[in-house]
Design a protein around this motif. Structure first.
Motif, PDB file in Angstrom:
ATOM      1  N   ALA A  25       0.831  -1.209   0.000  1.00 57.95           N
ATOM      2  CA  ALA A  25       0.000   0.000   0.000  1.00 57.95           C
ATOM      3  C   ALA A  25       0.859   1.250   0.000  1.00 57.95           C
ATOM      4  O   ALA A  25       0.517   2.260  -0.636  1.00 57.95           O
ATOM      5  N   CYS A  26       1.979   1.209   0.705  1.00 61.57           N
ATOM      6  CA  CYS A  26       2.895   2.346   0.731  1.00 61.57           C
ATOM      7  C   CYS A  26       3.431   2.632  -0.669  1.00 61.57           C
ATOM      8  O   CYS A  26       3.394   3.782  -1.137  1.00 61.57           O
ATOM      9  N   LEU A  27       3.913   1.600  -1.356  1.00 68.76           N
ATOM     10  CA  LEU A  27       4.454   1.782  -2.702  1.00 68.76           C
ATOM     11  C   LEU A  27       3.366   2.185  -3.690  1.00 68.76           C
ATOM     12  O   LEU A  27       3.593   3.010  -4.584  1.00 68.76           O
ATOM     13  N   ALA A  28       2.170   1.626  -3.539  1.00 65.11           N
ATOM     14  CA  ALA A  28       1.065   1.988  -4.425  1.00 65.11           C
ATOM     15  C   ALA A  28       0.730   3.467  -4.283  1.00 65.11           C
ATOM     16  O   ALA A  28       0.405   4.143  -5.272  1.00 65.11           O
ATOM     17  N   SER A  29       0.803   3.998  -3.067  1.00 60.16           N
ATOM     18  CA  SER A  29       0.517   5.420  -2.864  1.00 60.16           C
ATOM     19  C   SER A  29       1.583   6.295  -3.507  1.00 60.16           C
ATOM     20  O   SER A  29       1.294   7.427  -3.927  1.00 60.16           O
ATOM     21  N   LEU A  30       2.811   5.797  -3.605  1.00 63.21           N
ATOM     22  CA  LEU A  30       3.856   6.548  -4.310  1.00 63.21           C
ATOM     23  C   LEU A  30       3.620   6.516  -5.809  1.00 63.21           C
ATOM     24  O   LEU A  30       3.787   7.531  -6.503  1.00 63.21           O
ATOM     25  N   LEU A  31       3.217   5.367  -6.326  1.00 65.01           N
ATOM     26  CA  LEU A  31       2.924   5.282  -7.760  1.00 65.01           C
ATOM     27  C   LEU A  31       1.753   6.173  -8.159  1.00 65.01           C
ATOM     28  O   LEU A  31       1.662   6.608  -9.310  1.00 65.01           O
ATOM     29  N   ALA A  32       0.872   6.459  -7.215  1.00 67.23           N
ATOM     30  CA  ALA A  32      -0.305   7.283  -7.497  1.00 67.23           C
ATOM     31  C   ALA A  32      -0.035   8.780  -7.342  1.00 67.23           C
ATOM     32  O   ALA A  32      -0.960   9.589  -7.454  1.00 67.23           O
ATOM     33  N   GLN A  33       1.220   9.156  -7.112  1.00 73.83           N
ATOM     34  CA  GLN A  33       1.534  10.564  -6.909  1.00 73.83           C
ATOM     35  C   GLN A  33       1.328  11.382  -8.183  1.00 73.83           C
ATOM     36  O   GLN A  33       1.537  10.907  -9.298  1.00 73.83           O
TER      37      GLN A  33
END
Length: 282
Positions: A25-33
């Protein structure tokens, strides 16, 4: 820091030890930046992981590449967050550095706003608006309600779980020392006027249940005491207001349940002996 810096690069450094429940979830939130005015590299510094943390990071490599960013997993058998941060710092290329806990979820505009805030020559520290993620237990939700109304939280730019610095700011300290509270250590390298809180939020999970709240709070208090003992000079940068009697009474009257829960944790922290266990922030 010892990497080869690039003026247009933001290095996002994540220390991770057995974070398979959170790192995706942490990495997914970065990809969604939202688009960022810098190249972005993400370095996950996995320390002593025995679960699927590293495997999950590797599965994100192609997704980051498709965006034009990179994600790298540094693997070490050595435990400890300070060492993990230092290993990642040595490998990082950006002059801007963001330090992110593996259980944090960032809102889409966070990195863009932070990069914009740090685009100055003077030393700066930037973070988003810390938002406590909704807890499963009513007790933790009550504790969080009171905690979010304390002067420390109201003062802004808390940075627990996420903070970033520009090149001049990163020069304020060398290697991360082997201490409990790395985020407090870094925040206090900067005077209040050098700390910026942008509008975008990041979501931070709080420990669930009374026993875990007491353990984490005890460790947090120990971290602050350790900094006061080892680095007393930086305490002058605290800049937060105290909680006076009138404010305490107001908190108790406006939310008595939350006040009772918070007070119970406070008392237990001071009456139960300190154990040797390591406690996560949630």
């Amino acid at each position: 820091m010892t990497g080869q810096p690039s003026d247009a690069t933001l290095s996002v450094i994540i220390s991770a030890c057995n974070e398979e429940r959170y790192i995706g979830a942490c990495l997914a939130s970065l990809l969604a930046q939202a688009p960022v005015a810098a190249e972005v590299e993400v370095i996950v510094s996995a320390n002593a992981c025995t679960d699927r943390t590293e495997e999950i990071v590797e599965k994100h490599v192609a997704r980051f590449a498709a965006r034009g960013w990179t994600v790298t997993c540094l693997s070490s058998p050595l435990p400890g967050k300070p060492g993990a941060l230092n290993r990642a710092d040595a490998a990082a290329n950006g002059t801007m550095r963001a330090y992110l806990d593996a259980d944090i979820v960032c809102e889409p505009d966070l990195l863009r706003q932070v990069v914009q805030a740090l685009a100055q020559d003077r030393p700066l520290y930037a973070t988003g608006r810390l938002t406590v993620a909704r807890a499963r237990s009513w007790l933790t939700r009550a504790y969080a309600r009171l905690w979010c109304r304390l002067p420390f939280m109201k003062s802004g730019a808390v940075g627990a779980g996420f903070f970033a610095v520009n090149a001049a700011g990163r020069a304020r300290w060398g290697a991360f020392p082997d201490i409990i509270s790395d985020d407090t250590f870094v925040r206090l390298q900067f005077a209040p006027e050098e700390r910026v809180e942008v509008a975008a939020r990041f979501h931070w999970p709080m420990a669930e249940g009374l026993r875990n709240l007491v353990r984490v709070r005890r460790r947090q208090d120990a971290g602050v005491a350790e900094i006061a003992r080892l680095y007393p000079a930086i305490l002058a940068n605290e800049g937060k207001a105290g909680l006076g009697a009138a404010d305490t009474l107001k908190l108790a009257m406006t939310d008595p349940i939350a006040f009772a829960v918070y007070s119970t944790v406070h008392v237990l922290v001071r009456t139960r002996p300190q154990g040797n266990e390591w406690s996560r922030g949630r």
